[in-house]
Design a protein around this motif. Structure first.
Motif, short mmCIF file in Angstrom:
data_model
loop_
_atom_site.label_atom_id
_atom_site.label_comp_id
_atom_site.label_asym_id
_atom_site.label_seq_id
_atom_site.Cartn_x
_atom_site.Cartn_y
_atom_site.Cartn_z
N ASP A 58 124.09 23.70 -46.53
CA ASP A 58 122.92 24.01 -47.35
C ASP A 58 122.22 25.21 -46.72
N PRO A 59 122.05 26.30 -47.44
CA PRO A 59 121.52 27.52 -46.82
C PRO A 59 120.10 27.38 -46.30
N ASP A 60 119.23 26.65 -46.99
CA ASP A 60 117.86 26.48 -46.52
C ASP A 60 117.81 25.68 -45.22
N THR A 61 118.62 24.62 -45.16
CA THR A 61 118.68 23.81 -43.93
C THR A 61 119.23 24.64 -42.78
N GLY A 192 106.68 25.15 -46.25
CA GLY A 192 107.30 25.64 -45.02
C GLY A 192 107.55 24.59 -43.98
N ARG A 193 107.20 23.35 -44.25
CA ARG A 193 107.40 22.25 -43.30
C ARG A 193 108.41 21.27 -43.87
N SER A 212 106.32 11.35 -40.67
CA SER A 212 106.09 11.76 -39.28
C SER A 212 107.21 12.62 -38.72
N GLY A 213 108.01 13.21 -39.60
CA GLY A 213 108.97 14.19 -39.13
C GLY A 213 110.41 13.74 -39.14
N VAL A 214 111.26 14.69 -38.80
CA VAL A 214 112.71 14.51 -38.77
C VAL A 214 113.22 14.89 -37.40
N ALA A 215 114.20 14.13 -36.90
CA ALA A 215 114.83 14.42 -35.61
C ALA A 215 116.32 14.59 -35.84
#
Length: 259
Positions: A58-61, A192-193, A212-215
């Motif tokens: 995926d280009p954005d990732t 943007g997040r 609370s985010g991605v790891a």
């Protein structure tokens, strides 16, 4: 289900299939340990057990992950990067308030740390700087951040391989390893997040929001026979910890010993 692709609406308008606290994507020790730590804090965790998120088509990732390492210079893994590291450290009291001393910031040291994490199979990268980590002072005098996830006494001369299996067992005990293959299709962004992720499952695509985010794992696991021999760690009891630095979005699993 909402399909993934170029016709996706903005994240705020998505019909999310699920909402969790944290998404962990990867098969590396770092992601497994972070998932365990979050579960032990009673956070809702989605674990996508994939090999290397950086290989997602995926280009954005891909662009997002590239942006996280652009300032680290050439990332060339060496043989030492496969080794399980140990650190001698003790908790320290961090004063807060108006009179608190500001911890010094060393950009070059932080870049060096990030680069080591980025090429290590023990490494992890966060979309948000992790909280709830304990401030510790290493025997070298350096301040670190750490979260202990369990106790471990190596019973083999290839502790990296054994510990990876042990972390999978601990994750399974907490119900984090669900049957069936769940892979990361793409990260979903909002302003943007990172807002969440599209996950491919045997029953179809799921859109999961992460409050609370991605790891993410940073590097691929070596073949079993390629884990290095580290005879000096065998039989020595330690804590398994996710270790990071102040203000860093990178961390890695290390063995923690009392100084």
């Amino acid at each position: 289900m909402v399909s993934t692709g170029e016709d996706l609406p903005s994240p705020s308008a998505l019909d999310w299939d699920d909402v969790v606290d944290v998404i962990c994507a990867g098969a590396g020790p770092g992601v497994l340990a972070h998932a365990i730590a979050c579960a032990d804090l009673d956070l809702a965790v989605e674990l996508a057990d994939v090999a290397v998120p950086a290989q997602v088509d995926d280009p954005d990732t891909a662009a997002y992950l590239q942006s996280m390492t652009d300032d680290l210079g050439p990332l060339i893994p060496g043989p030492d990067d496969l080794e399980l590291s140990g650190v001698h450290a003790e908790p320290v009291v961090v004063e807060k308030g108006r009179r608190a001393t500001v911890e010094p910031f060393f950009g070059a040291q932080l870049r060096g740390w990030s680069a080591r994490c980025a090429v290590s199979p023990f490494g992890i990268i966060y979309s948000h700087v992790p909280e709830n980590m304990t401030a510790m002072r290493a025997k070298s005098g350096q301040l670190i951040r750490a979260t202990v996830v369990g106790d471990y006494q190596p019973d083999t001369e290839r502790p990296g391989l054994e510990l990876t299996g042990r972390l999978r067992d601990w994750a399974d005990e907490r119900g984090l390893l669900e049957p069936g293959d769940t892979t990361l299709q793409r990260l979903i962004f909002e302003g943007g997040r990172v807002a969440g992720a599209a996950l491919a499952t045997p029953s179809g695509t799921r859109l999961v929001r992460a409050t609370s985010g991605v790891a993410l794992s940073t590097a691929a696991l070596p073949d079993d026979a390629d884990w290095p021999v580290q005879a000096g760690m065998r039989g020595i009891a330690a804590h398994v910890a996710v270790v990071s630095r102040t203000a860093s979005r990178f961390g890695r699993v290390e063995l923690l010993y009392g100084s």
